[in-house]
Design an enzyme around this catalytic site. Sequence first.
Site, PDB file in Angstrom:
ATOM      1  N   HIS A  54       0.879  -1.018   0.025  1.00 56.44           N
ATOM      2  CA  HIS A  54      -0.139   0.076  -0.131  1.00 56.44           C
ATOM      3  C   HIS A  54       0.854   1.324  -0.016  1.00 56.44           C
ATOM      4  O   HIS A  54       1.981   1.121   0.248  1.00 56.44           O
ATOM      5  CB  HIS A  54      -0.897   0.052   1.095  1.00 56.44           C
ATOM      6  CG  HIS A  54      -0.395  -0.060   2.521  1.00 56.44           C
ATOM      7  ND1 HIS A  54      -0.312  -1.035   3.498  1.00 56.44           N
ATOM      8  CD2 HIS A  54       0.432   0.908   3.075  1.00 56.44           C
ATOM      9  CE1 HIS A  54       0.525  -0.747   4.509  1.00 56.44           C
ATOM     10  NE2 HIS A  54       1.009   0.437   4.391  1.00 56.44           N
TER      11      HIS A  54
HETATM   12  P1  TYD Z   1      -2.309  -4.096   7.127  1.00 55.64           P
HETATM   13  O1  TYD Z   1      -2.180  -2.740   6.691  1.00 55.64           O
HETATM   14  O2  TYD Z   1      -2.911  -5.385   6.328  1.00 55.64           O
HETATM   15  O3  TYD Z   1      -0.894  -4.380   7.596  1.00 55.64           O
HETATM   16  P2  TYD Z   1       0.556  -4.471   6.649  1.00 55.64           P
HETATM   17  O4  TYD Z   1       0.533  -3.055   6.477  1.00 55.64           O
HETATM   18  O5  TYD Z   1       1.583  -4.713   7.672  1.00 55.64           O
HETATM   19  O6  TYD Z   1       0.238  -5.544   5.558  1.00 55.64           O
HETATM   20  O7  TYD Z   1      -3.182  -4.232   8.655  1.00 55.64           O
HETATM   21  C1  TYD Z   1      -3.627  -5.303   8.989  1.00 55.64           C
HETATM   22  C2  TYD Z   1      -4.658  -5.039  10.059  1.00 55.64           C
HETATM   23  O8  TYD Z   1      -4.256  -4.303  11.184  1.00 55.64           O
HETATM   24  C3  TYD Z   1      -5.852  -4.152   9.465  1.00 55.64           C
HETATM   25  O9  TYD Z   1      -7.055  -4.481   9.736  1.00 55.64           O
HETATM   26  C4  TYD Z   1      -5.577  -2.642   9.851  1.00 55.64           C
HETATM   27  C5  TYD Z   1      -5.018  -2.954  11.421  1.00 55.64           C
HETATM   28  N1  TYD Z   1      -4.140  -1.901  12.121  1.00 55.64           N
HETATM   29  C6  TYD Z   1      -4.558  -1.403  13.048  1.00 55.64           C
HETATM   30  O10 TYD Z   1      -5.605  -1.689  13.743  1.00 55.64           O
HETATM   31  N2  TYD Z   1      -3.546  -0.567  13.721  1.00 55.64           N
HETATM   32  C7  TYD Z   1      -2.554  -0.267  12.942  1.00 55.64           C
HETATM   33  O11 TYD Z   1      -1.738   0.683  13.643  1.00 55.64           O
HETATM   34  C8  TYD Z   1      -2.291  -0.828  11.923  1.00 55.64           C
HETATM   35  C9  TYD Z   1      -0.720  -0.475  10.936  1.00 55.64           C
HETATM   36  C10 TYD Z   1      -3.062  -1.622  11.406  1.00 55.64           C
END
Ligand code: TYD
Length: 138
Positions: A54
């Site tokens: 992302h």
């Molecule tokens: P995601 O963005 O998919 O993680 P990565 O960037 O490591 O691939 O996030 C996974 C889940 O965690 C998603 O449901 C959003 C949640 N999340 C939070 O609740 N708080 C946070 O600070 C972050 C970064 C993610």
Amino acid sequence: MISDAKNWKVNTRETKVIADERGFLGELNLSEIPFPAKRIYWIHAFEEETRGRHAHISLRQFLIVLSGKFSITLDDGISSHQVELKVGDNLILEAGVWREFRALDGDAILLVIASQEYDDLDYIRDYDLFIKSKHAVL
Ligand code: TYD
């Protein structure tokens, strides 16, 4: 330093680490972070799994590898760069960069210090949309 671009700066071996017979102690002054920190989170990634995929609209981040190794892809919409970060390496990552983090071993932990609290609206999760957004501002 192994990579320095407009939107990111990768620093290697710049983290202060104190080693003795009991193990290692790392230190990071918050003044080294180029923004006021609002949130800390960490990723303990499974081996060969890719996280991220992302870009952020306004979030700024400081990332530091606490354990293991990550292969990190950084893409500013014009070119893509791949860097390998190991324990103690850090990365200052500005907004508007497509990023992917792949854990190179099973014990890879990445600590992220972020400029804002979690906001799903700050994410661009579709790569084509990311490219379109970059061309819209160029
Ligand atoms: P995601 O963005 O998919 O993680 P990565 O960037 O490591 O691939 O996030 C996974 C889940 O965690 C998603 O449901 C959003 C949640 N999340 C939070 O609740 N708080 C946070 O600070 C972050 C970064 C993610």
